[in-house]
Design a protein around this motif. Structure first.
Motif, mmCIF file in Angstrom:
data_model
loop_
_atom_site.group_PDB
_atom_site.id
_atom_site.type_symbol
_atom_site.label_atom_id
_atom_site.label_comp_id
_atom_site.label_asym_id
_atom_site.label_seq_id
_atom_site.Cartn_x
_atom_site.Cartn_y
_atom_site.Cartn_z
ATOM 1 N N ALA A 228 -19.275 14.562 -5.749
ATOM 2 C CA ALA A 228 -18.475 14.006 -4.643
ATOM 3 C C ALA A 228 -19.119 12.484 -4.562
ATOM 4 O O ALA A 228 -19.818 12.180 -3.404
ATOM 5 C CB ALA A 228 -18.849 14.664 -3.107
ATOM 6 N N TYR A 229 -18.812 11.694 -5.540
ATOM 7 C CA TYR A 229 -19.289 10.273 -5.433
ATOM 8 C C TYR A 229 -18.813 9.584 -4.448
ATOM 9 O O TYR A 229 -19.570 8.583 -3.934
ATOM 10 C CB TYR A 229 -19.135 9.857 -6.956
ATOM 11 C CG TYR A 229 -19.620 10.565 -8.152
ATOM 12 C CD1 TYR A 229 -21.177 11.056 -7.922
ATOM 13 C CD2 TYR A 229 -18.968 11.245 -9.188
ATOM 14 C CE1 TYR A 229 -21.639 11.951 -8.825
ATOM 15 C CE2 TYR A 229 -19.426 11.877 -9.991
ATOM 16 C CZ TYR A 229 -20.876 12.338 -10.021
ATOM 17 O OH TYR A 229 -21.362 13.262 -11.054
ATOM 18 N N PRO A 230 -17.476 9.433 -4.201
ATOM 19 C CA PRO A 230 -16.891 8.729 -2.901
ATOM 20 C C PRO A 230 -17.869 9.021 -1.607
ATOM 21 O O PRO A 230 -18.176 7.934 -0.912
ATOM 22 C CB PRO A 230 -15.462 9.053 -2.897
ATOM 23 C CG PRO A 230 -15.171 9.532 -4.299
ATOM 24 C CD PRO A 230 -16.219 10.391 -4.875
ATOM 25 N N LEU A 231 -17.941 10.306 -1.407
ATOM 26 C CA LEU A 231 -18.805 10.547 -0.007
ATOM 27 C C LEU A 231 -20.260 10.136 -0.324
ATOM 28 O O LEU A 231 -20.747 9.612 0.750
ATOM 29 C CB LEU A 231 -18.581 12.092 0.011
ATOM 30 C CG LEU A 231 -17.246 12.541 0.260
ATOM 31 C CD1 LEU A 231 -17.283 14.304 0.547
ATOM 32 C CD2 LEU A 231 -16.872 11.898 1.586
ATOM 33 N N ALA A 233 -21.389 7.470 -1.966
ATOM 34 C CA ALA A 233 -21.194 5.974 -1.796
ATOM 35 C C ALA A 233 -21.163 5.807 -0.455
ATOM 36 O O ALA A 233 -21.824 4.675 0.294
ATOM 37 C CB ALA A 233 -20.153 5.317 -2.649
ATOM 38 N N ALA A 234 -20.226 6.284 0.327
ATOM 39 C CA ALA A 234 -19.635 6.152 1.586
ATOM 40 C C ALA A 234 -21.103 6.284 2.690
ATOM 41 O O ALA A 234 -21.500 5.717 3.634
ATOM 42 C CB ALA A 234 -18.662 7.004 2.107
#
Length: 286
Positions: A228-231, A233-234
């Motif tokens: 879950a790379y977008p989460l 980074a967020a």
């Protein structure tokens, strides 16, 4: 390799126990944890590995005390990372023996064997209090300036009474040396010095760093394993945004920003390193 897990697991347990227990309770907790670890390893046919892990955990506790400066600076953590990576990368997978031979545990990541389970428990244990120990060693080793309002024994500047007392004494001495005629004093003006109201104590806020750090590392580990790379980074960006008002009050020397950056980066490296280690071990078929 199960040896890597049986090194990380006692180190993580030892750091948790010595953080929350003291005196006789600490020694009882260490003894109970050591016996349970030996029994678990014996059931999995890895008794000697557990003995080696307990010996390295004792060395870890001696090299990185919770009070005082760490011995050998940040090097024990670096050597531990190199050791566990080498054990997973170069030692071949063993044939599981004992009670857990041929048994698989169903997880969201798929079925895993006993050796990978022990490694996962060891990584999770290290992400708790051991991560804080490593971050502290990195800060002290690099001589990062800890902000005064983060230090536990910090007093607000000017909060002490020494300066006020010294000022009052100086004023009294000057008043005694200067002759003032009675007619020069306004009857309506009080001549006695009015008491200075005490300064409010500094508000250091909620000290949740020891709780936020482990939670952050566990979340980074899970988000990385689930890709879950977008989460991820967020979440990392959100931490910087939340900390921005505090960093913006930094002084000329930049001590607050340095403290935040070094601590955060080391904490993230520990979590990402644990995720990489588990991924590597799963790929190797442990």
């Amino acid at each position: 390799m199960i040896l890597a897990g049986l090194i990380l697991l006692p180190i993580g347990l030892a750091d948790v126990l010595r953080r929350f227990l003291r005196g006789r309770a600490l020694w009882i907790g260490i003894a109970v944890a050591g016996v349970l670890l030996l029994v678990l390893a014996a059931l999995g046919g890895a008794y000697l590995y557990a003995v080696a892990g307990l010996a390295l955990a004792a060395l870890w506790v001696w090299l990185l005390p919770l009070d005082g400066r760490p011995r050998l600076s940040f090097w024990p953590a670096a050597l531990l990372a190199v050791l566990v990576v080498a054990l997973v990368a170069f030692l071949p997978a063993r044939v599981t023996t004992g009670l857990f031979a041929g048994r698989w545990l169903a997880t969201p990541f798929g079925p895993i064997g006993f050796d990978l389970l022990i490694l996962g428990l060891g990584v999770f244990a290290v992400l708790l209090e051991t991560g804080n120990v490593i971050v502290r060693a990195a800060l002290l080793g690099e001589r990062a300036e800890i902000p005064e309002d983060v230090a536990p024994d910090h007093e607000a500047p000017g909060a002490g009474t020494g300066a006020s007392a010294g000022t009052g004494a100086s004023a009294s001495a000057v008043a005694g040396l200067v002759a003032v005629s009675p007619g020069a004093v306004d009857p309506g003006t009080p001549t006695a010095s009015e008491p200075t109201p005490p300064m409010p104590a500094a508000d250091h806020g909620f000290r949740g760093g020891r709780l936020i750090g482990p939670l952050e590392r566990v979340i980074v580990l899970l988000l990385t394993l689930f890709a879950a790379y977008p989460l991820l980074a967020a979440m990392l960006a959100a931490k910087g945004i939340v900390r921005f008002p505090e960093i913006s009050r930094d002084g000329v020397n930049g001590g607050r920003a340095e403290y935040f950056l070094v601590g955060s980066l080391v904490s993230w490296v520990v979590a990402l390193g644990g995720a990489l280690l588990l991924w590597w071990a799963a790929r190797a078929g442990l």
